[in-house]
Write a protein that holds these residues in place. Structure first.
Motif, mmCIF file in Angstrom:
data_model
loop_
_atom_site.group_PDB
_atom_site.id
_atom_site.type_symbol
_atom_site.label_atom_id
_atom_site.label_comp_id
_atom_site.label_asym_id
_atom_site.label_seq_id
_atom_site.Cartn_x
_atom_site.Cartn_y
_atom_site.Cartn_z
ATOM 1 N N ASP A 1 54.457 -34.533 14.180
ATOM 2 C CA ASP A 1 55.808 -34.741 14.707
ATOM 3 C C ASP A 1 56.059 -33.753 15.852
ATOM 4 N N THR B 1 68.199 -39.535 -0.866
ATOM 5 C CA THR B 1 68.050 -38.546 0.204
ATOM 6 C C THR B 1 66.692 -37.871 0.198
ATOM 7 N N LYS C 1 64.863 -33.004 9.510
ATOM 8 C CA LYS C 1 64.675 -34.392 9.973
ATOM 9 C C LYS C 1 64.778 -35.378 8.811
ATOM 10 N N ARG D 1 66.584 -34.919 6.113
ATOM 11 C CA ARG D 1 67.993 -34.972 5.726
ATOM 12 C C ARG D 1 68.810 -35.793 6.721
ATOM 13 N N ALA D 2 68.434 -35.725 8.003
ATOM 14 C CA ALA D 2 69.169 -36.473 9.032
ATOM 15 C C ALA D 2 68.789 -37.939 9.057
ATOM 16 N N ASN D 3 67.580 -38.248 8.580
ATOM 17 C CA ASN D 3 67.093 -39.619 8.666
ATOM 18 C C ASN D 3 66.321 -40.007 7.409
ATOM 19 N N GLY E 1 66.031 -42.705 6.256
ATOM 20 C CA GLY E 1 65.407 -44.006 6.496
ATOM 21 C C GLY E 1 63.909 -43.918 6.737
ATOM 22 N N LEU E 2 63.410 -42.695 6.991
ATOM 23 C CA LEU E 2 61.957 -42.504 7.091
ATOM 24 C C LEU E 2 61.257 -43.028 5.844
#
Length: 403
Positions: A56, A218, A287, A289-291, A293-294
């Motif tokens: 990443d 989450t 990252k 926590r923010a997304n 959807g990963l």
């Protein structure tokens, strides 16, 4: 030395497949999902890089900045000179992520289990562990002084019986289970385990090494998936799976938690994580926590490999997850299959008795959110070809999931 005779003989037998499955060298890492091995571009389907964070760009940039500002390492333990601002910040991040008051960060996930379990349970206490526990849990039991009792894998009824027999015994009882088991990829029946431990006034520690960033809304792991986070006393985990780095942690609401920092020998006497690693893990956690959807992409990829292997005729584990274990009955054939896959550009892990649960030979595959659908479809195609060539697949009919 004679004490290694059995291991030497087993290792020699495995290498008759044409290579050493436990000594594969990655000549060059191309990406999160590919490497050059023996001169061939190879799909990596045997790492635990579940969210693909090893390459990443943000994680790499954070590591670079930390390297430039804080150097290559701490050269000391956490109780000496090895606690930097970011070490404490990562502990605060993880405590907040799990909604717990306290966190300790360890240099490896292995040490997190080794240190936490061996320190929490004293000579008058009992450790009640799942029979299929990871080596780090077994080694923690050896390092500590508590009485150790095993219960049948993923069996709440057997755990209940074991704890009932200890009802009149003084001392703490600490139950240790894993969220996702690393070999077969099966989940613990955690809600039932928590109910049993609370019934007997025992503590429970959950190792979320393979389930953090994989399960739960989450990504907290099985504790979130089964809605028992508030009832679990201790959670350990690692940064070498979903976080794409190395290290481990313990989180808890335990009173006087910080006394562990001066009681836990694997924490006290090991050099702390390099600042670059801490920085990359803080970034990957942020990252996630923010997304969250990963995880959706990861589970789409799990479906592709799991159902692809199953539809090809292989016997796979009964629960879907990022660990897809293909069950084979013959260790020699399993080694030949592993080698044939590698020669065709697919790297998986070979797991053989006696290290495997129930003595089953496994082709242990692991899935990443970074895999493309095309890569995983190619893996399935090569698996099927190898299976047919070696006589492992008798028909294309659907296989029954392994119990």
């Amino acid at each position: 030395m004679d004490r290694f005779k059995a291991q030497r003989e087993l290792h020699a037998a495995v290498k008759t497949c044409g290579a050493d499955p436990f000594g594969v060298k990655m000549d060059k890492i191309v990406s999160s999902t590919e490497a050059m091995i023996e001169g061939r571009r190879t799909i990596l389907c045997g790492s635990n890089n579940y969210l693909g964070f090893t390459f990443d760009a943000d994680c790499i940039e954070a590591a670079k900045k930390a390297l430039e500002t804080s150097g290559t390492g701490t050269t000391g333990s956490r109780i000496a000179n090895g606690s930097y601002n970011d070490h404490k910040a990562l502990e605060a991040d993880l405590a907040d992520f799990y909604g717990k008051k306290h966190c300790m960060v360890f240099t490896t996930g292995y040490q997190a289990n080794l240190g936490a379990i061996s320190t929490l349970a004293g000579p008058d206490d009992f450790l009640i562990i799942d029979a299929d526990s990871h080596a780090s849990i077994y080694d923690a039991c050896k390092l500590g002084s508590a009485t150790v009792i095993r219960f049948k894998h993923n069996d709440p009824t057997d755990l209940d019986k074991r704890l009932a027999r200890l009802a009149d015994q003084p001392g703490n009882k600490i139950v240790v289970v894993e969220g996702i088991y690393s070999m077969l990829g099966d989940h613990a029946p955690l809600k039932e385990f928590v109910a049993v431990t609370k019934k007997h006034n025992a503590y429970i520690l959950v190792d979320e090494a393979h389930s953090m960033g994989v399960l739960g809304k989450t990504g907290q792991g099985l504790v979130e998936h089964d809605d028992v986070l508030e009832e679990v006393d201790f959670i350990t985990g690692t940064f070498s799976k979903s976080m794409g780095a190395v290290g481990g942690f313990l989180v808890s609401n335990m009173d006087d938690f910080d006394v562990l920092r001066v009681a836990c020998r694997p924490y006290m006497f090991t050099a702390s994580l390099p600042p670059a690693t801490i920085a990359s893990v803080r970034t990957s956690l942020a990252k996630l926590r923010a997304n969250p959807g990963l995880m959706e992409k990861l589970w789409q990829n799990v479906d592709t490999l799991y159902h692809g292997a199953q539809n090809a005729g292989f016997t796979v584990g009964k629960q879907k997850g990022p660990v897809v274990a293909i069950h084979l009955t013959d260790p020699a054939l399993a080694a030949r299959a592993w080698r044939a896959l590698l020669l065709n550009g697919v790297y998986v892990n070979l797991a053989l008795p006696p290290a495997t649960p129930s003595g089953t030979a496994l082709l242990r595959c692991s899935v990443s959110a970074a895999h493309s659908t095309e890569q995983l479809e190619r893996v399935v195609s090569i698996l099927a070809n190898v299976g047919r060539d070696l006589g492992l697949l008798k028909s294309p009919a659907h296989a029954v999931a392994a119990e």
